[in-house]
Scaffold this active site. Structure first.
Site, PDB file in Angstrom:
ATOM      1  N   ARG A  54       8.003   0.541  13.107  1.00 11.78           N
ATOM      2  CA  ARG A  54       8.543   0.065  11.824  1.00 11.78           C
ATOM      3  C   ARG A  54       9.760  -0.841  11.999  1.00 11.78           C
ATOM      4  NH1 ARG A  54       5.959   3.448   7.971  1.00 11.78           N
ATOM      5  NH2 ARG A  54       5.509   5.485   8.883  1.00 11.78           N
ATOM      6  N   TYR A  62      11.210   8.720   0.969  1.00 19.69           N
ATOM      7  CA  TYR A  62      11.183   7.674  -0.070  1.00 19.69           C
ATOM      8  C   TYR A  62      11.852   8.087  -1.381  1.00 19.69           C
ATOM      9  CZ  TYR A  62       7.943   5.565   3.232  1.00 19.69           C
ATOM     10  OH  TYR A  62       7.389   5.024   4.370  1.00 19.69           O
ATOM     11  N   PRO A 108       0.791  -1.230   0.000  1.00 20.16           N
ATOM     12  CA  PRO A 108       0.000   0.000   0.000  1.00 20.16           C
ATOM     13  C   PRO A 108       0.828   1.287   0.000  1.00 20.16           C
ATOM     14  CG  PRO A 108      -0.061  -1.044   2.155  1.00 20.16           C
ATOM     15  CD  PRO A 108       0.584  -2.024   1.216  1.00 20.16           C
ATOM     16  N   ASN A 109       0.324   2.237  -0.744  1.00 22.16           N
ATOM     17  CA  ASN A 109       0.861   3.600  -0.849  1.00 22.16           C
ATOM     18  C   ASN A 109       2.107   3.720  -1.720  1.00 22.16           C
ATOM     19  OD1 ASN A 109      -1.142   4.801   0.942  1.00 22.16           O
ATOM     20  ND2 ASN A 109      -0.113   3.680   2.579  1.00 22.16           N
ATOM     21  N   GLU A 151      12.916  -9.350   0.538  1.00 15.96           N
ATOM     22  CA  GLU A 151      12.092  -8.268   1.088  1.00 15.96           C
ATOM     23  C   GLU A 151      12.872  -6.960   0.921  1.00 15.96           C
ATOM     24  OE1 GLU A 151      11.201  -8.858   5.229  1.00 15.96           O
ATOM     25  OE2 GLU A 151      10.322  -6.854   5.461  1.00 15.96           O
ATOM     26  N   HIS A 193       4.689  -4.750   8.949  1.00 15.26           N
ATOM     27  CA  HIS A 193       4.777  -4.597  10.400  1.00 15.26           C
ATOM     28  C   HIS A 193       3.685  -5.332  11.158  1.00 15.26           C
ATOM     29  CE1 HIS A 193       7.723  -1.793   9.068  1.00 15.26           C
ATOM     30  NE2 HIS A 193       6.823  -0.976   8.535  1.00 15.26           N
ATOM     31  N   SER A 236      13.221   2.831   2.628  1.00 17.65           N
ATOM     32  CA  SER A 236      13.796   3.574   3.762  1.00 17.65           C
ATOM     33  C   SER A 236      14.441   2.590   4.743  1.00 17.65           C
ATOM     34  CB  SER A 236      12.694   4.369   4.469  1.00 17.65           C
ATOM     35  OG  SER A 236      11.733   3.489   5.047  1.00 17.65           O
ATOM     36  N   ARG A 281       4.872  10.909  -2.464  1.00 18.66           N
ATOM     37  CA  ARG A 281       4.712  10.579  -1.058  1.00 18.66           C
ATOM     38  C   ARG A 281       6.016  10.818  -0.296  1.00 18.66           C
ATOM     39  NH1 ARG A 281       4.783   4.412   1.154  1.00 18.66           N
ATOM     40  NH2 ARG A 281       4.141   4.854   3.271  1.00 18.66           N
ATOM     41  N   HIS A 294      12.847  -2.695   1.517  1.00 19.77           N
ATOM     42  CA  HIS A 294      12.301  -1.434   2.041  1.00 19.77           C
ATOM     43  C   HIS A 294      13.164  -0.306   1.509  1.00 19.77           C
ATOM     44  CE1 HIS A 294       9.592  -3.514   4.701  1.00 19.77           C
ATOM     45  NE2 HIS A 294      10.594  -4.320   4.984  1.00 19.77           N
ATOM     46  N   ASP A 345       2.147 -15.390   6.151  1.00 20.65           N
ATOM     47  CA  ASP A 345       1.796 -16.793   5.896  1.00 20.65           C
ATOM     48  C   ASP A 345       1.833 -17.094   4.399  1.00 20.65           C
ATOM     49  OD1 ASP A 345       1.511 -17.256   8.579  1.00 20.65           O
ATOM     50  OD2 ASP A 345      -0.686 -17.336   8.572  1.00 20.65           O
ATOM     51  N   ASN A 367       8.063  -5.528  -1.499  1.00 23.34           N
ATOM     52  CA  ASN A 367       8.032  -4.446  -0.516  1.00 23.34           C
ATOM     53  C   ASN A 367       6.621  -4.462   0.071  1.00 23.34           C
ATOM     54  OD1 ASN A 367       7.951  -2.159   1.019  1.00 23.34           O
ATOM     55  ND2 ASN A 367       9.049  -0.881  -0.458  1.00 23.34           N
ATOM     56  N   ALA A 380       3.458  -1.016   4.723  1.00 26.83           N
ATOM     57  CA  ALA A 380       2.990  -1.049   6.121  1.00 26.83           C
ATOM     58  C   ALA A 380       2.586  -2.454   6.566  1.00 26.83           C
ATOM     59  CB  ALA A 380       1.830  -0.078   6.298  1.00 26.83           C
ATOM     60  N   ARG A 440      13.698   4.531  11.886  1.00 21.61           N
ATOM     61  CA  ARG A 440      12.443   5.300  11.894  1.00 21.61           C
ATOM     62  C   ARG A 440      11.632   5.002  13.167  1.00 21.61           C
ATOM     63  NH1 ARG A 440       9.498   4.799   6.414  1.00 21.61           N
ATOM     64  NH2 ARG A 440       8.412   6.590   7.301  1.00 21.61           N
TER      65      ARG A 440
END
Ligand code: DQA
Length: 148
Positions: free
Chosen positions: A110, A22, A9-10, A97, A79, A101, A17, A99, A86, A73, A76, A106
């Site tokens: 996070r 980012y 998301p986002n 994985e 977290h 940032s 953003r 990220h 799963d 990625n 959110a 942070r």
């Protein structure tokens, strides 16, 4: 080798953003960069983004069925989504994985990713370069397994 680059998301709002966190690269640029890297490395790269958890889980099931590599990625969801974790645990190919940032530098919420324990490896804090590095890693795995 089929590789899904999946974004939570986002992330579709990259470039707009919080660019101080980012960076200035837009989501469209990220897609183009991943496709160019895929071409360079001979990977069959498909880049997707969703704001709907069920959609991401469906894509992870597809990747599991195809034994594809995944660069994820989870944004959110990293977290707190045990459902995403799963689904990741069912993957049969490597999972990197990413990220953008440095999540450890942070807010405290996070600092932990529920996905990391089921990932092959994690790249964080290197901006959008993390995606390229993840693809390089997957191409290296492919080359090593081809050599036996
Ligand atoms: C992120 C970090 C997450 O904490 C955040 O919720 C995101 C993006 C990153 O790429 O740095 O949406 O995964």
């Amino acid at each position: 080798m089929r590789v899904y680059v999946l974004n939570g998301p986002n992330l579709g709002r990259l470039g707009i953003r919080q660019p101080e966190v980012y960076g200035a690269t837009s989501y469209a640029d990220l897609v183009a960069n991943c496709q160019a890297t895929g071409k360079e490395l001979g990977l069959d790269v498909e880049v997707r983004q969703t704001d709907a958890e069920a959609e991401l889980i469906g894509w992870l099931h597809q990747a599991a069925d195809e034994e594809a590599g995944v660069v994820l990625n989870p944004a959110a969801w990293s977290h707190y989504s045990y459902a995403v974790r799963d689904a990741c645990a069912m993957l049969r190919g490597p999972l990197v994985e990413v990220h953008i940032s440095n999540i450890h530098a942070r807010e405290e919420f996070r600092h932990h990713s529920v996905v990391s324990a089921v990932a092959t490896g994690v790249i964080c804090g290197l901006g959008v370069d993390g995606y390229r590095l993840a693809l390089l890693h997957l191409a290296g795995l492919r080359d090593r397994s081809a050599r036996g």
